[in-house]
Design an enzyme around this catalytic site. Structure first.
Site, PDB file in Angstrom:
ATOM      1  N   ASP A 102      45.009  40.780  36.310  1.00 42.41           N
ATOM      2  CA  ASP A 102      43.792  40.595  37.098  1.00 42.41           C
ATOM      3  C   ASP A 102      42.968  39.398  36.618  1.00 42.41           C
ATOM      4  OD1 ASP A 102      44.547  42.862  38.369  1.00 42.41           O
ATOM      5  OD2 ASP A 102      42.720  44.014  37.960  1.00 42.41           O
TER       6      ASP A 102
ATOM      7  N   HIS B 139      45.339  41.660  31.937  1.00 44.88           N
ATOM      8  CA  HIS B 139      44.475  40.572  32.402  1.00 44.88           C
ATOM      9  C   HIS B 139      44.997  39.242  31.874  1.00 44.88           C
ATOM     10  CE1 HIS B 139      41.851  44.140  32.639  1.00 44.88           C
ATOM     11  NE2 HIS B 139      41.239  43.509  33.622  1.00 44.88           N
TER      12      HIS B 139
END
Length: 694
Positions: free
Chosen positions: A63, A215
């Site tokens: 993300d 991430h």
């Protein structure tokens, strides 16, 4: 430039982002099958179903990227271990780093949307949600030429965390054709718990399939990269495969190629963002340059002005071995349509406490200027008439008719104090001095524009002249109050009409010929500054363009030897930097002020701007004290910086354009109002004298 900065701020700024995160709420309106189901939620077509990832299949998801530092490292590790993943990109990052998005697609990874600005969509209207999705797709189209049907809401977790606030968003996004991808196993790498903990959090139990959240942006992701390099081969040995979401679900690809207008809009957007970033980088360099120039100029002005003041105010100070200078002086007054001012100018000269002859050179006036002077019948005043030929020609005509070797030049709208001529010629006691600059002051400073120009004259001109005097590279003898040695004028060929700034041209010529040019602040002259913006524009446009012409005309001084070379390598660079380059770059201060107010950091921006203003105020106050001026006009200094300075920027920019395009500019006559009748204090003294005479 402001438009490009706005684009940059729109993409980069955290100020525009909504960082609110809604707390957990009840989930009674969320179907139980969804709460208990898998991490992929499909609400397309009005139905609500959930999907699990098959056993021994892991969908790695990343993300908040792409990030220029961490995303390439993540991609390198994935390529090393022949793994695929899904990258949920934000529109802001994709717009800034389209090459990384392109690499993701080229290496077989899948892309999903993570909104444009990363807000909690449960706080947003459907219109804002549409905007977030559309802008995100626009960036994706520009970067990789595709659109995607995968979506992950910011701040999302597992399906069991859906509640009455987030479920309507999931339903709405499904109605727009998107498959919502939540999380199965959260690595919690954003906490930076250590490599071992990240691996432990990302490992499914008992061979189950999973969607793993990691991430590749938003902070230091070094632990994520290291964990990934261990995690991939370890789970591969356990029989896991790492696939895109649609590969894991045996579904059609989430990617759709775009073409036509949609593709070109995307490419235009990413190109615009890239250009805005590149331009901003250049502007930041320019801002650094102007910062150095501004502080260097202020520092030099304060230091060298103090040196100049100490030197000239010593009790034993004398200009030269022949002091004091008592020989008579010829005062030249070139006049073109100065009917409203000329009487005050001539009467002020007649009151001089130094012997003078006054020559008014009428340059073809059509308003009776010459007749007014002749009708006065004042002793020592002569009128020389000529057809209109311009100010340089009028001054040369006056030089030819002057009887004395010391020549003072002034404008037809200027008035002298009784001591001005005497103070102006004292430096000629030094035989090396070829010209002297006096202290030009604004006489009509009772208006706002007049007050701003008063600040400019006292600070920007006279403080500068003290600095240039110490450095021996005075760039300009002001046309309003200057004195010359006839021999010096003869050696450089008199006043030239090659440029529109004949005063700057002659001063540079004298420097190159080896003459000293000095400044005396006691020789005060009161001139009428332009009253209107249009008149001010005309005057400053001529000054700016004329200065550029003079610098260009004398450019060979840079490579010459002797006095010319010294001026060329000291004076020309300083004049170019402080009078041409610095004013051209100075608007960046205001551009970045607006940028900082809009996009932040607002507090630091305001503090920096007021810091620069405070330094200017200190310099201005110091200049006012040196000139023995009241400090009251400085109250308008902040407003001057916001308004008056912008006009000067545009004038200089227009001058640059004129110079670069080879345009020609005529000498422009300003319309005078005759508002400077006498030096301050003279009106009352004159009234007393006239009363006594009666």
């Amino acid at each position: 430039m402001m438009g490009m900065l706005l684009v940059r701020g729109y993409v980069h700024s955290e100020v525009l982002a909504d960082h609110r995160v809604r707390p957990d709420a009840a989930a009674d309106r969320v179907p139980q099958a969804i709460l208990d189901g898998g991490p992929v939620v499909d609400t397309r077509g009005g139905q609500a179903t959930s999907i699990d990832v098959p056993d021994h299949r892991i969908v790695l998801t990343f993300d908040d990227g792409p990030d220029p530092r961490w995303t390439p490292q993540v991609l390198d590790v994935l390529a090393k271990h022949h793994a695929h993943a899904v990258f949920f990109i934000t529109g802001t990052m994709a717009s800034r780093y389209p090459d990384l998005v392109r690499r993701m697609v080229e290496e077989g990874h899948e892309i999903g949307l993570h909104t444009f600005n990363h807000p909690d969509l449960s706080y947003q209207s459907t219109k804002r949600i549409d905007w977030e999705l559309t802008q995100n797709q626009l960036a994706l189209a520009g970067a990789a030429g595709i659109r995607t049907s995968l979506f992950r809401p910011p701040y999302s977790a597992t399906a069991s965390a859906l509640d009455n606030n987030t479920w309507p968003v999931t339903q709405y996004v499904g109605s727009r054709g998107y498959l919502t991808v939540l999380t199965g196993d959260d690595s919690e790498d954003w906490r930076r718990p250590g490599v071992a903990e990240i691996i432990r959090n990302s490992t499914p139990a008992d061979g189950e399939g999973a969607i793993v959240l990691m991430h590749d942006s938003g902070g230091d992701r070094s632990q994520t990269v290291r964990a990934l390099d261990t995690y991939l081969p370890r789970l591969a040995r356990q029989g896991y495969t790492f696939e895109n979401l649609t590969e894991a679900l045996d579904a059609p690809s989430a990617h759709t190629r775009v073409s036509g207008l949609e593709l070109w809009k995307g490419r235009a957007w990413t190109a615009l963002v890239t250009a805005a970033d590149d331009l901003t980088g250049i502007l930041v360099v320019g801002l650094a340059v102007i910062g150095v120039l501004v502080f260097a100029r202020f520092g030099l002005m304060l230091l060298l002005s103090a040196v100049h003041t100490r030197r000239t105010r010593r009790p034993d100070f004398a200009w030269g071995p022949n002091a004091p200078v008592t020989e008579p002086v010829s005062v030249l007054v070139p006049a073109y349509n100065e009917a409203k001012c000329i009487e005050s100018t001539v009467r002020s000269l007649v009151k001089s406490d130094h012997p003078v002859e006054i020559l008014v050179v009428d340059d073809g006036s059509s308003d009776g200027t010459a007749r007014i002077v002749e009708d006065l019948g004042l002793p020592g005043v002569r009128v020389v008439r000529q057809l209109n030929a311009g100010k340089p020609a009028a001054l040369n005509r006056g030089i030819a008719n002057a009887r004395h070797d010391l020549i003072v030049m002034m404008d037809g709208d200027t008035v002298f104090e009784p001591s001005t001529v005497r103070e102006l010629v004292q430096p000629f006691a030094d035989p090396r001095v070829g010209a002297v600059a006096g202290n030009a002051k604004v006489g009509n400073k009772d208006t706002l524009i007049g007050a701003w120009q008063h600040i400019e004259y006292v600070m920007g001109f006279n403080l500068d002249r003290r600095m240039y005097d110490v450095l021996r590279c005075m760039p300009t003898i002001p046309g309003a109050v200057g004195a010359f040695r006839r021999g010096a004028l003869d050696r450089v060929g008199g006043m030239s009409d090659d440029t529109l700034a004949e005063d700057t041209d002659i001063t540079m010529a004298l420097h190159r010929d080896g003459w000293k040019v000095v400044y005396t602040e006691k020789a005060r002259a009161w001139t009428e500054a332009p009253e209107s913006v249009q008149q001010l524009w005309s005057q400053r446009y001529r000054w700016c363009y004329g200065t550029m012409q003079a610098i260009w005309k004398h450019r060979r001084a840079l490579v010459e030897g002797g006095p010319s070379g010294r001026f060329g390598r000291v004076g020309l660079p300083l004049v170019s930097l402080f009078m041409v380059v610095a004013p051209l770059l100075a608007p960046l201060i205001d551009l970045f002020l607006i940028y900082g107010l809009l996009f932040g950091p607002t507090g630091k921006t305001i503090a920096a701007w007021f810091g620069v203003l405070a330094i200017q105020a200190v310099c201005a106050a110091y200049a006012f004290v040196l000139d023995k001026e009241r400090l009251t006009p400085l109250i308008s200094l902040p407003l001057q910086q916001l308004l008056y300075r912008q006009l000067m920027y545009i004038v200089l920019l227009q001058s640059w354009i004129t110079a670069l395009t080879g345009g020609r500019l005529r000498w422009q006559k300003l319309r005078r109002m005759g508002q400077v009748a006498a030096p301050p204090g003279e009106e009352a003294r004159t009234a007393v004298e006239e009363g006594a005479a009666r």
